[in-house]
Design an enzyme around this catalytic site. Structure first.
Site, PDB file in Angstrom:
ATOM      1  N   THR A   1     -41.086 -15.218  54.856  1.00 25.61           N
ATOM      2  CA  THR A   1     -41.696 -14.952  53.549  1.00 25.61           C
ATOM      3  C   THR A   1     -40.609 -14.767  52.501  1.00 25.61           C
ATOM      4  O   THR A   1     -39.647 -14.028  52.723  1.00 25.61           O
ATOM      5  CB  THR A   1     -42.570 -13.680  53.637  1.00 25.61           C
ATOM      6  OG1 THR A   1     -43.574 -13.914  54.624  1.00 25.61           O
ATOM      7  CG2 THR A   1     -43.221 -13.346  52.308  1.00 25.61           C
TER       8      THR A   1
ATOM      9  N   CYS B   1     -13.772  -6.934  53.867  1.00 27.43           N
ATOM     10  CA  CYS B   1     -14.225  -7.015  55.251  1.00 27.43           C
ATOM     11  C   CYS B   1     -13.107  -6.668  56.229  1.00 27.43           C
ATOM     12  O   CYS B   1     -13.369  -6.228  57.330  1.00 27.43           O
ATOM     13  CB  CYS B   1     -14.737  -8.408  55.557  1.00 27.43           C
ATOM     14  SG  CYS B   1     -15.865  -9.010  54.320  1.00 27.43           S
TER      15      CYS B   1
ATOM     16  N   HIS C   1     -25.163 -11.193  44.802  1.00 23.75           N
ATOM     17  CA  HIS C   1     -24.526  -9.913  44.462  1.00 23.75           C
ATOM     18  C   HIS C   1     -23.092 -10.048  43.965  1.00 23.75           C
ATOM     19  O   HIS C   1     -22.488  -9.073  43.547  1.00 23.75           O
ATOM     20  CB  HIS C   1     -24.626  -8.913  45.629  1.00 23.75           C
ATOM     21  CG  HIS C   1     -23.681  -9.151  46.762  1.00 23.75           C
ATOM     22  ND1 HIS C   1     -22.501  -8.435  46.873  1.00 23.75           N
ATOM     23  CD2 HIS C   1     -23.726  -9.973  47.817  1.00 23.75           C
ATOM     24  CE1 HIS C   1     -21.875  -8.825  47.979  1.00 23.75           C
ATOM     25  NE2 HIS C   1     -22.600  -9.759  48.569  1.00 23.75           N
TER      26      HIS C   1
ATOM     27  N   THR D   1     -23.268 -15.199  53.483  1.00 22.46           N
ATOM     28  CA  THR D   1     -22.978 -15.305  54.911  1.00 22.46           C
ATOM     29  C   THR D   1     -23.985 -16.221  55.604  1.00 22.46           C
ATOM     30  O   THR D   1     -23.606 -17.086  56.392  1.00 22.46           O
ATOM     31  CB  THR D   1     -22.984 -13.906  55.561  1.00 22.46           C
ATOM     32  OG1 THR D   1     -21.982 -13.115  54.913  1.00 22.46           O
ATOM     33  CG2 THR D   1     -22.689 -13.980  57.050  1.00 22.46           C
TER      34      THR D   1
HETATM   35  C1  LIG Z   1     -18.824 -12.281  49.595  1.00 17.02           C
HETATM   36  C2  LIG Z   1     -18.482 -13.599  50.148  1.00 17.02           C
HETATM   37  C3  LIG Z   1     -19.257 -14.177  51.175  1.00 17.02           C
HETATM   38  C4  LIG Z   1     -20.413 -13.453  51.814  1.00 17.02           C
HETATM   39  O1  LIG Z   1     -21.509 -13.352  50.950  1.00 17.02           O
HETATM   40  P1  LIG Z   1     -22.640 -12.229  51.264  1.00 17.02           P
HETATM   41  O2  LIG Z   1     -23.724 -12.521  50.289  1.00 17.02           O
HETATM   42  O3  LIG Z   1     -21.983 -10.899  51.028  1.00 17.02           O
HETATM   43  O4  LIG Z   1     -23.062 -12.410  52.673  1.00 17.02           O
HETATM   44  C5  LIG Z   1     -18.901 -15.428  51.629  1.00 17.02           C
HETATM   45  N1  LIG Z   1     -17.851 -16.081  51.118  1.00 17.02           N
HETATM   46  C6  LIG Z   1     -17.094 -15.581  50.118  1.00 17.02           C
HETATM   47  C7  LIG Z   1     -15.955 -16.371  49.585  1.00 17.02           C
HETATM   48  C8  LIG Z   1     -17.380 -14.317  49.619  1.00 17.02           C
HETATM   49  O5  LIG Z   1     -16.615 -13.809  48.650  1.00 17.02           O
END
Ligand SMILES: *Cc1c(COP(=O)(O)O)cnc(C)c1O
Length: 391
Positions: A238, A326, A202, A73
Site C-alpha cells: 500500500t 553509517c 530525507h 537504500t
Molecule cells: C543516504 C544515502 C543513501 C541511503 O538512502 P536512505 O533513504 O537513507 O536509505 C544511499 N546512497 C547515498 C549516496 C546516500 O547519501
C-alpha cells in the site's frame, strides 16, 4: 547556545511546506490509493501528482517511469539485485566503483555469494572514476554498470554522461545512485542516458522512509517485493501516501530553488574552507576542488581524530560528521578516502561539513571561530603531533 546543523548529507529537516503537504493525508484524507471510493480517489490523485513532480525534478521524464520505494537504500537494492536477476541469462558480471554507498556495496557483496562477479573500479585522488578504466573492465557478460552521481562523503561529482555512453555502446544497463545529487545539481535522466536512478526524500527536506527509483521503460528489472499490483507490479505494498506527497513537494521546492541555493551554498562552503585553511595548519581538502556538490566540504585535520573533533564541536552546538554517518562509530577509516589514496592516519582526522537551507554566513563565521582552539587543544594532546612536528 545557538545550534548549528552542518550534517545535511546525513539527513535534512522536513521543510515546513513539505509538512503542510503531508498533513491532510495523516488526518482527513486517509484513503487507500487503491480504493475506488472518494477517499481512495483523493489519495490516488495525490500519489499521481507527486509522481509528476518527481519526474519533473529529474527530467522532465515519464511519470510512469517513477516507482516509489522506502528510500535510497531500497532503490539501490532494487536496481542492483533487480537488474542482476532480470539479466542473469545474459551474464553475471557487474561493474561498480570503490566509493559507492553501502546501499550499493552490500547488495553487490550479496550477489557475489550468489555467483555474480563484481568489478570495483578505482578512483583518482579527487575521487573521480576513470571512464577509461571502467571501459577496460567491460566484458561480454557485463550486465550492469552502477556508479553514483555524487559522493556522500566528499561531494565529488562523477562523469555520469560519459559512463552512460560507455554502458550503452556495449548494450549494458546503467544505474546511478543519485541520492546526494538530486535537487543539488540539474539532472535529466533521459538526456543523460540514465536507465535507473535512485533518490531519497530525507536528503532533500522530505520525510524519512520514502524515496523513488526511476526505471526507464527500456530497462526491465525484477521486482523483489511481491504482493499486490501496486506501482504497475514493480513494487508491491500500500502506497505511503503522506510520504509520497511529502516527496513530491520536496522535489517541487528543490527544483524551484536549485539554482539560487547552489550559488548561495557554494559561497558558504568556500567561505568555510577559506576560513579553516587560513586559521589552521596541516589541513587537507578531500574531494574534487571544483566538480563537487555545492554544499559539501570534507577536511582532514592532520595528527588528530575526527571523532574527537566532532565531540568538541558538538559541545559548542555544532553538528558535523566524520566519514559517513553509517561508518562512524566504527574506527575503520573511510573506504572512500582510502580509495582516493588518502593516508589512513590523515583519513582518521577527516570531518564532513554538509551545508543546507538554514545555514547562514553567520553560522560559517561561528564555526570558523570555534575550530582553531579545538584543533589546538587536541593536537597539544596528540602523540602524533608531538612526534610528527615537534619531536
Ligand atoms: C543516504 C544515502 C543513501 C541511503 O538512502 P536512505 O533513504 O537513507 O536509505 C544511499 N546512497 C547515498 C549516496 C546516500 O547519501
Amino acid at each position: 547556545m545557538t545550534k548549528i546543523y552542518m550534517d545535511h548529507n546525513a539527513t535534512t529537516p522536513v521543510h515546513p511546506n513539505v509538512l503542510k503537504a503531508m498533513l491532510p493525508f495523516l488526518e482527513t484524507e486517509y484513503g487507500n490509493a487503491s480504493s475506488m471510493h472518494s477517499f481512495g480517489r483523493a489519495a490516488r490523485e495525490a500519489v499521481e501528482e507527486a509522481r509528476g513532480k518527481v519526474a519533473g525534478l529529474i527530467g522532465p521524464c515519464e511519470p510512469a517511469d517513477i516507482v516509489f520505494t522506502s528510500g535510497g537504500t531500497e532503490s539501490d537494492n532494487f536496481a542492483v539485485k533487480g537488474a542482476a536477476h532480470a539479466l542473469k541469462k545474459k551474464g553475471k558480471h557487474i561493474i561498480t566503483s570503490k566509493i559507492e554507498h553501502h546501499a550499493i556495496l552490500s547488495p553487490c557483496e550479496f550477489l557475489e555469494k550468489e555467483g555474480y562477479e563484481i568489478t570495483y573500479t578505482p578512483v583518482d585522488e579527487y575521487g573521480v572514476v576513470d571512464p577509461q578504466a571502467l571501459k577496460n573492465a567491460v566484458r561480454d557478460d557485463t550486465i550492469l554498470i552502477s556508479v553514483m552521481f555524487a559522493n556522500n562523503e566528499t561531494g565529488t561529482i562523477q562523469p555520469v554522461e560519459e559512463i552512460a555512453e560507455i554502458a550503452h555502446s556495449k548494450g549494458i544497463l546503467f544505474h546511478t545512485d543519485a541520492v546526494q545529487a538530486v535537487g543539488k545539481v540539474p539532472i535529466n535522466a533521459e538526456k543523460m542516458g540514465i536507465d535507473l536512478l535512485s533518490m531519497s526524500a530525507h536528503k532533500i527536506y522530505g520525510p524519512k522512509g520514502i524515496g523513488a527509483i526511476y526505471i526507464n521503460k527500456k530497462a526491465k528489472i525484477t521486482p523483489f517485493i511481491q504482493g499486490g499490483h501496486h506501482e504497475r507490479n514493480r513494487r508491491a505494498g500500500t502506497e505511503n501516501v503522506p510520504g509520497i506527497a511529502g516527496l513530491g513537494k520536496a522535489c517541487e521546492l528543490a527544483k524551484s530553488d536549485l539554482e539560487s541555493e547552489s550559488v548561495r551554498l557554494t559561497a558558504l562552503r568556500d567561505r568555510l574552507w577559506n576560513g579553516i585553511s587560513a586559521n589552521v595548519k596541516d589541513v587537507k581538502l578531500n574531494g574534487h576542488p571544483r566538480k563537487r556538490l555545492s554544499n559539501t566540504l570534507n577536511v582532514s585535520f592532520k595528527y588528530i581524530e575526527g571523532e574527537s573533533i566532532l565531540l568538541n564541536l558538538d559541545l559548542k552546538g555544532i553538528a558535523a560528521s566524520s566519514g559517513s554517518a553509517c561508518t562512524s562509530g566504527s574506527l575503520e577509516p573511510s573506504h572512500v578516502l582510502k580509495a582516493m589514496g588518502v593516508d589512513a592516519a590523515v583519513s582518521q582526522g577527516s570531518v564532513r561539513f554538509s551545508l543546507g537551507r538554514a545555514n547562514t554566513e553567520k553560522d560559517i563565521d561561528i564555526v570558523v571561530r570555534e575550530i582553531p582552539p579545538i584543533i589546538k587543544k587536541l593536537r597539544d594532546m596528540s602523540p602524533l603531533y608531538d612526534s610528527g612536528t615537534r619531536g
